[in-house]
Write a protein that holds these residues in place. Sequence first.
Motif, PDB file in Angstrom:
ATOM      1  N   ILE A  55      16.624  38.980  41.286  1.00 53.43           N
ATOM      2  CA  ILE A  55      16.513  40.262  40.579  1.00 53.43           C
ATOM      3  C   ILE A  55      15.148  40.389  39.930  1.00 53.43           C
ATOM      4  CG2 ILE A  55      17.347  41.580  38.581  1.00 53.43           C
ATOM      5  CD1 ILE A  55      20.180  40.686  39.358  1.00 53.43           C
ATOM      6  N   MET A  56      14.686  39.333  39.265  1.00 51.13           N
ATOM      7  CA  MET A  56      13.380  39.386  38.602  1.00 51.13           C
ATOM      8  C   MET A  56      12.261  39.594  39.620  1.00 51.13           C
ATOM      9  SD  MET A  56      13.836  39.344  35.433  1.00 51.13           S
ATOM     10  CE  MET A  56      15.322  39.159  34.468  1.00 51.13           C
ATOM     11  N   MET A  57      12.360  38.947  40.768  1.00 49.80           N
ATOM     12  CA  MET A  57      11.359  39.126  41.812  1.00 49.80           C
ATOM     13  C   MET A  57      11.394  40.560  42.335  1.00 49.80           C
ATOM     14  SD  MET A  57      10.955  37.317  45.516  1.00 49.80           S
ATOM     15  CE  MET A  57      12.228  38.362  46.182  1.00 49.80           C
ATOM     16  N   ASN A  58      12.586  41.091  42.586  1.00 45.98           N
ATOM     17  CA  ASN A  58      12.702  42.451  43.108  1.00 45.98           C
ATOM     18  C   ASN A  58      12.203  43.489  42.106  1.00 45.98           C
ATOM     19  OD1 ASN A  58      13.671  41.694  45.617  1.00 45.98           O
ATOM     20  ND2 ASN A  58      15.804  41.791  44.980  1.00 45.98           N
ATOM     21  N   VAL A  59      12.483  43.284  40.829  1.00 49.70           N
ATOM     22  CA  VAL A  59      11.989  44.215  39.806  1.00 49.70           C
ATOM     23  C   VAL A  59      10.463  44.138  39.737  1.00 49.70           C
ATOM     24  CG1 VAL A  59      11.961  44.699  37.320  1.00 49.70           C
ATOM     25  CG2 VAL A  59      14.115  44.262  38.469  1.00 49.70           C
ATOM     26  N   SER A  60       9.914  42.949  39.905  1.00 47.95           N
ATOM     27  CA  SER A  60       8.456  42.798  39.925  1.00 47.95           C
ATOM     28  C   SER A  60       7.858  43.547  41.110  1.00 47.95           C
ATOM     29  CB  SER A  60       8.070  41.320  39.988  1.00 47.95           C
ATOM     30  OG  SER A  60       8.491  40.647  38.834  1.00 47.95           O
ATOM     31  N   ILE A  61       8.504  43.465  42.254  1.00 43.10           N
ATOM     32  CA  ILE A  61       8.038  44.186  43.441  1.00 43.10           C
ATOM     33  C   ILE A  61       8.170  45.691  43.226  1.00 43.10           C
ATOM     34  CG2 ILE A  61       8.522  44.653  45.875  1.00 43.10           C
ATOM     35  CD1 ILE A  61       9.268  41.636  46.075  1.00 43.10           C
ATOM     36  N   ASP A  62       9.280  46.132  42.625  1.00 42.69           N
ATOM     37  CA  ASP A  62       9.451  47.559  42.319  1.00 42.69           C
ATOM     38  C   ASP A  62       8.342  48.042  41.383  1.00 42.69           C
ATOM     39  OD1 ASP A  62      11.713  47.601  43.892  1.00 42.69           O
ATOM     40  OD2 ASP A  62      13.117  47.515  42.195  1.00 42.69           O
TER      41      ASP A  62
END
Length: 190
Positions: A55-62
Motif C-alpha cells: 500500500i505504501m509503495m502504491n500510494v508513493s507511485i500514485d
Amino acid sequence: MLYKAFYGFSMGICLRYAGNRDEAAEVMNQGFFKVFTHIESFDTSRPFKAWLGKIMMNVSIDHYRANLKMAYTEDLDQAEQISDGDIADKNLHYNDLLAMVQKLPQAYRTVFNLFAIEGYSHEEIATMLNINAGTSKSNLHKARQKLKQMIFKADSSAGGGANYNNGMDYTPIVAINAINMNGGIFKQRY
C-alpha cells in the motif's frame, strides 16, 4: 497503535520515493488512510507487513503520477556519460545513500526504487507509471549516472581515502538492501 507500531517501516518506504521528509510524511499519511479505510480487505492468512508495504509503495507511485507533469525525463541518447575509470570502492551509510536517492529528480527516483529496490521489470514499471519501457530504462540509467556523480563528489570531499578500481571495467549499481537496510554499492560486471 497500528500507526505507531508501523510508522518507521512505512516512513522508510515513503522516504525512498519522496523528495524530502515532509513529502514522505504526507504520502505515508495517505497510505495509512487507505489502510484504515480498506482494513476489511486485508487477508489475515498473509503477512500484514507485506500488505502495508504494498500500500505504501502504491500510494508513493500514485503521488508520483499526480506530480508527473513536473517529472524530468530525456531520451537515453542525451544522457550524461561518466567515466567508469574513477569509481569509488567504499560502503555508504544507509542515510547517506537515502539522501542521495532523494536528490534525484522524481522520475529517476521512482524508477530507481521500483527497479533496484522493489525488483520490478521495466515493462511492469512502464505499466505502473503509464510510460514506455524505454523511458523506464532511460530513467534508470540516468539515475545511476547521477548517483555515481553524487558518490564521486562525496568521496572527493571526504579527503580521497577510498580505494578506486584502478581502471577495471565495471559499473557500480547503487541499491538498498530492503531486508536488512544496510546501504552499499554493489558492483555488477557488464
